[in-house]
Design an enzyme around this catalytic site. Structure first.
Site, PDB file in Angstrom:
ATOM      1  N   GLN B 126     -52.735 -10.693  -7.467  1.00  0.00           N
ATOM      2  CA  GLN B 126     -53.360 -11.407  -6.351  1.00  0.00           C
ATOM      3  C   GLN B 126     -52.383 -12.383  -5.710  1.00  0.00           C
ATOM      4  OE1 GLN B 126     -56.300 -14.345  -7.488  1.00  0.00           O
ATOM      5  NE2 GLN B 126     -57.498 -14.001  -5.645  1.00  0.00           N
ATOM      6  N   GLY B 127     -52.113 -12.213  -4.430  1.00  0.00           N
ATOM      7  CA  GLY B 127     -51.210 -13.123  -3.713  1.00  0.00           C
ATOM      8  C   GLY B 127     -51.973 -14.034  -2.779  1.00  0.00           C
ATOM      9  N   TYR B 128     -52.540 -15.063  -3.335  1.00  0.00           N
ATOM     10  CA  TYR B 128     -53.342 -16.012  -2.541  1.00  0.00           C
ATOM     11  C   TYR B 128     -52.632 -17.357  -2.422  1.00  0.00           C
ATOM     12  CZ  TYR B 128     -57.825 -13.596  -1.873  1.00  0.00           C
ATOM     13  OH  TYR B 128     -58.820 -12.766  -1.449  1.00  0.00           O
ATOM     14  N   SER B 129     -52.528 -18.089  -3.547  1.00  0.00           N
ATOM     15  CA  SER B 129     -52.008 -19.460  -3.511  1.00  0.00           C
ATOM     16  C   SER B 129     -50.552 -19.492  -3.074  1.00  0.00           C
ATOM     17  CB  SER B 129     -52.104 -20.091  -4.902  1.00  0.00           C
ATOM     18  OG  SER B 129     -53.438 -20.229  -5.287  1.00  0.00           O
ATOM     19  N   GLU B 249     -65.123 -13.190  -7.583  1.00  0.00           N
ATOM     20  CA  GLU B 249     -64.321 -13.803  -8.638  1.00  0.00           C
ATOM     21  C   GLU B 249     -65.180 -14.785  -9.426  1.00  0.00           C
ATOM     22  OE1 GLU B 249     -60.082 -16.161  -9.116  1.00  0.00           O
ATOM     23  OE2 GLU B 249     -60.965 -15.946  -7.144  1.00  0.00           O
ATOM     24  N   SER B 385     -61.005 -24.943  -7.778  1.00  0.00           N
ATOM     25  CA  SER B 385     -61.086 -25.995  -8.800  1.00  0.00           C
ATOM     26  C   SER B 385     -62.513 -26.527  -8.897  1.00  0.00           C
ATOM     27  CB  SER B 385     -60.137 -27.142  -8.452  1.00  0.00           C
ATOM     28  OG  SER B 385     -60.678 -27.883  -7.364  1.00  0.00           O
ATOM     29  N   ASN B 386     -62.808 -27.195  -9.994  1.00  0.00           N
ATOM     30  CA  ASN B 386     -64.175 -27.675 -10.161  1.00  0.00           C
ATOM     31  C   ASN B 386     -64.545 -28.712  -9.101  1.00  0.00           C
ATOM     32  OD1 ASN B 386     -64.080 -25.957 -12.301  1.00  0.00           O
ATOM     33  ND2 ASN B 386     -65.002 -27.388 -13.763  1.00  0.00           N
ATOM     34  N   GLU B 387     -63.538 -29.389  -8.585  1.00  0.00           N
ATOM     35  CA  GLU B 387     -63.812 -30.327  -7.487  1.00  0.00           C
ATOM     36  C   GLU B 387     -64.216 -29.554  -6.226  1.00  0.00           C
ATOM     37  OE1 GLU B 387     -61.188 -30.570  -9.598  1.00  0.00           O
ATOM     38  OE2 GLU B 387     -62.138 -32.226 -10.683  1.00  0.00           O
TER      39      GLU B 387
END
Lengths: 376, 400
Positions: B126-129, B249, B385-387
């Site tokens: 996966q090329g996301y970030s 996801e 992230s959880n935030e």
């Protein structure tokens, strides 16, 4: 596996909610709790107009054929309106003792409960016993065919409104023995029974109960003599599940009320709901509330399974109790100074949430119980 | 309302259990038990066994090889997989890209890419970030320009850097978010490309993580030529695709079955480890309480997931409520590894990472406890992230 309500259960929920919207606003509640504490006319409406007092009883005992899920539906709705009338003590607990015992007058007494005539309060706790239902020093001495009761019962919720008390007493054994406990249904106007009634911070009323040579007949015994503790524990677990359902209603109002308030309240030129610190706190409140709902459903659906029930209920009470504290405290915090006022409804939900955390054993008590059941 | 499994479900559980007992690769089992680092062929050996059985992609449409299982059966299946400590089926192709292709892919893309994913013949990443686009994914800068080649055919010329790409070192293909319109608003100029990792200009460089592992990578894209037909959905509409993928996801991110298994192991460790006062650590009042609270939290998560599965089986797709599963699931995974490290005490301190001067120390169960604890810090960071999950709840559920 199915978590959906039947059409009848959905209708029950809607009926109760509609009635409470008309007759149980926070102002109406405030007026009532300032006086007698409860409103007998509301209780009569539950019995007659709504017919909900029989929802959780089997048909052969005169009920509508429901059970634990009906109690859940009603108690959650009551939580949303902060209902003080003694459904829990009368139907869930009093009715629970009667329907689980082969008491010869069970059907007749349940009929009176359903009609709204008999109101029951549970007198199980004692000053030295904290939350332990086996810590019973009140005695029931054999007296011919009947018994004579002596002792002191504490924190009897709904005591002032009750016509009858369910009293746990020791017919054998030592002060904390599991064996030797018996359960009695005692008329509150019995000679030698005295009450000291008091107001509770959540708007309800309780009593301290003195028993001095209170004579009862053999028919007062509910369940087996000397071996009553399993029945007490079963009914207490049903009461805890119902109280968890009430807590779900209370938490829902705390979350919704806080979201609503932060959208209205403006500081720094904008609604404070725009601020991420507050949004995340509210997201956490929502997560806690949803966990409460999940655990309440889980415990309610395991009530009939005597092997799984105790640990399931203890776990639910732990999770719901923690959520009551977090959601309640957060709601006050996010309301700021207004959360501290008696004027706003939010504080009243917080008070009820606080007492639910303690009810029938606080988080620490139920954790210890869970550990014993799950690990030993 | 009831918690009962139907007789069909119970029969399915037995069938699944019997299959797993017979089909799980023995060599893989042995390597797991020796605590060896697993690689591409290990994971694929299990993938191939499942593909042969026809159970590698339960959620796919039946005509493409899905099993047609009910949500309850899928739940049972996950439970049984966890029970035998099965390695996971890599999600990149089967559960991330495939649903995207079902929703947005052309017929040719489905025919070309789905069968090798199913059979475990092509490994995806996966090329996301990007270094400058983590939580703010829409800020991605990797540029894809439309160029006309000498033969007159158009292609994309891709330049940029992706990061945190899990198992890029094994990947044959990657799905990438790239910027095709630098002048549009951030979300509006993104496209979704499928890139052959063997294309000239693709460079993979491992990132060594806290646990000593080499699972994640930087991926550099330097004048990489990508055929136009490898774009999924419309040009500049890649954000729509990306959002759909992120929902998928999140659906299995609760990890209940695996956490239940990890909790069993934690209890076994606590029963075997001595407490300071003598007797098992599980008898220590403080440690016992920590486990009890964790077990209760896990039960709450399990029933929250079951409620959502029930909704799903009545036709409601996973909504923003799945953020609850991400938040609680990841926190519980972290707590499990934290308590396991705490339980093994000083024996957890030995560095077992590759290249360390490692010597076998302490009981087998102490092995990897520190590495797992360090590695699991990722769970509250990845997948949104959880935030970010709290932002999603605040906006999409609470309407803030």
């Amino acid at each position: 596996m199915d978590f959906s309500f039947t059409d009848e259960q959905s209708m029950l929920r809607d009926t109760v909610a509609a009635y409470l919207a008309d007759h149980y606003t926070i102002e109406q509640r405030r007026a009532a709790t300032a006086e007698a504490g409860w409103r007998p006319q509301v209780w009569r409406a539950f019995a007659e107009e709504l017919g909900i007092l029989g929802a959780a009883f089997p048909e052969d005992l005169g009920g509508l054929g429901g059970g634990a899920v009906e109690n859940l539906v009603i108690m959650e709705a009551f939580g949303k309106a902060l209902v003080v009338e003694p459904y829990l003590g009368t139907v869930v607990i009093g009715g629970g003792f009667l329907k689980h015992s082969d008491h010869p007058r069970a059907a007749e007494l349940i009929g009176r409960i359903i009609a709204g005539e008999t109101v029951i309060a549970l007198a199980y706790a004692e000053p030295q016993g904290r939350y332990n239902p086996a810590a019973v020093t009140t005695t029931a001495r054999r007296d011919g065919a009947g018994y004579v009761l002596n002792g002191h019962k504490a924190a009897v919720a709904g005591g002032p409104w009750a016509t009858h008390l369910i009293v746990t007493a020791r017919t054998a054994g030592g002060p904390r023995d599991a064996e030797g406990i018996s359960v009695f249904l005692v008329e509150k106007d019995a000679a030698g029974l005295t009450t000291t009634d008091y107001a509770v911070v959540d708007g309800s009323r309780s009593s301290e109960v003195g028993l001095q040579d209170v004579k009862v007949g053999p028919e007062a015994l509910v369940g087996p003599a000397d071996h009553g503790l399993p029945l007490v524990e079963k009914v207490l677990d049903e009461a805890i599940a119902a109280t968890c359902a009430e807590a779900c209603g209370v938490q829902r109002k705390l979350v919704d009320g806080t979201v609503e308030y932060t959208r209205q309240r403006r500081q720094f030129g904008q609604p404070i709901s725009n601020f991420q610190a507050l949004q995340h706190r509210m997201a956490d409140m929502f997560v806690e509330m949803e966990q409460s709902v999940s655990m309440t459903l889980m415990a309610t659906l395991k009530l009939a399974d005597d092997a799984a029930r105790p640990a399931a209920v203890a776990a639910a009470k732990v999770r719901v109790g923690k959520a009551c504290t977090f959601v309640g405290q957060s709601a006050i915090q996010l309301h700021g100074g207004m959360g501290m006022t008696d004027e706003m409804a939010i504080g009243h939900y917080f008070k009820r949430a606080t007492l639910i955390e303690q009810a029938f054993g606080d988080t620490a008590y139920q954790l210890t119980r869970y550990e014993r059941l799950a690990f030993d | 309302m009831n918690l009962d499994f139907s007789p069909e479900d119970e029969a399915f559980r037995l069938e699944a259990r019997a299959f797993l007992a017979e089909a799980y690769p023995t060599e893989l089992r042995a390597r797991q038990e020796r605590g060896e680092t697993l690689g591409r062929e290990d994971f694929l050996s299990w993938h191939h066994a499942l593909a042969k059985k026809g159970w590698v992609a339960p959620s796919w449409p039946v005509e493409f090889g899905g099993t047609g299982w009910t949500p309850t059966q899928k739940y049972i299946w996950k439970d049984e997989l966890a029970r035998i400590d099965a390695v996971r089926i890599m999600p990149f192709g089967v559960t991330m890209l495939a649903p995207v292709l079902f929703m947005f892919g052309t017929e040719a893309q489905k025919q070309r890419f789905l069968p090798p994913i199913y059979r475990g013949e092509e490994w995806w990443c996966q090329g996301y970030s990007e270094p400058g686009a983590g939580s703010d994914l829409a800020n991605l800068r990797t540029r894809a320009e439309r160029i006309k080649g000498e033969d007159g055919a158009e292609y994309y010329l891709v330049n940029g850097q992706k990061t945190w790409t899990t198992y890029a070192q094994y990947a044959d293909w990657g799905f990438f978010l790239v910027r095709t319109d630098p002048d549009a608003k951030p979300q509006a100029g993104i496209s979704f490309l499928l890139i052959d990792m063997k294309t000239p200009g693709v460079t993979v460089r491992p990132i060594v993580t806290l646990d000593g592992g080499r699972e994640v990578n930087d991926v550099f894209l330097d004048n990489v030529k990508v055929p136009i037909e490898n774009r999924v959905f419309e040009e500049n509409q890649g954000w729509t695709v990306a959002k759909a993928l992120l929902t998928h996801e999140r659906t299995d991110i609760a990890g209940v079955a695996n956490s239940k298994r990890a909790l069993e192991k934690l209890k076994a460790i606590a029963a075997a480890e001595p407490s300071d006062a003598g007797g098992p650590l599980l008898g220590d009042a403080q440690f016992r309480r920590k486990i009890a609270e964790l077990e209760i939290d896990l039960t709450a998560l399990e029933y929250t997931e079951l409620r959502m599965l029930a909704e799903e089986s009545r036709g409601k797709g996973p909504g923003a409520e799945s953020s609850i599963l991400k938040i609680k699931g990841s926190e519980i995974q972290q707590r499990l590894t934290e308590l396991a490290l705490e339980a093994v005490g000083a024996n957890g301190a030995a560095d077992r990472s590759e290249g360390a001067h490692n010597q076998p120390v302490g009981p087998d169960y102490a092995r990897d406890r520190a590495a797992l604890y360090f590695n699991t810090r990722k769970t509250t960071i990845y997948g949104g992230s959880n935030e970010i999950q709290r932002n999603i709840i605040a906006k999409a559920v609470l309407g803030l």
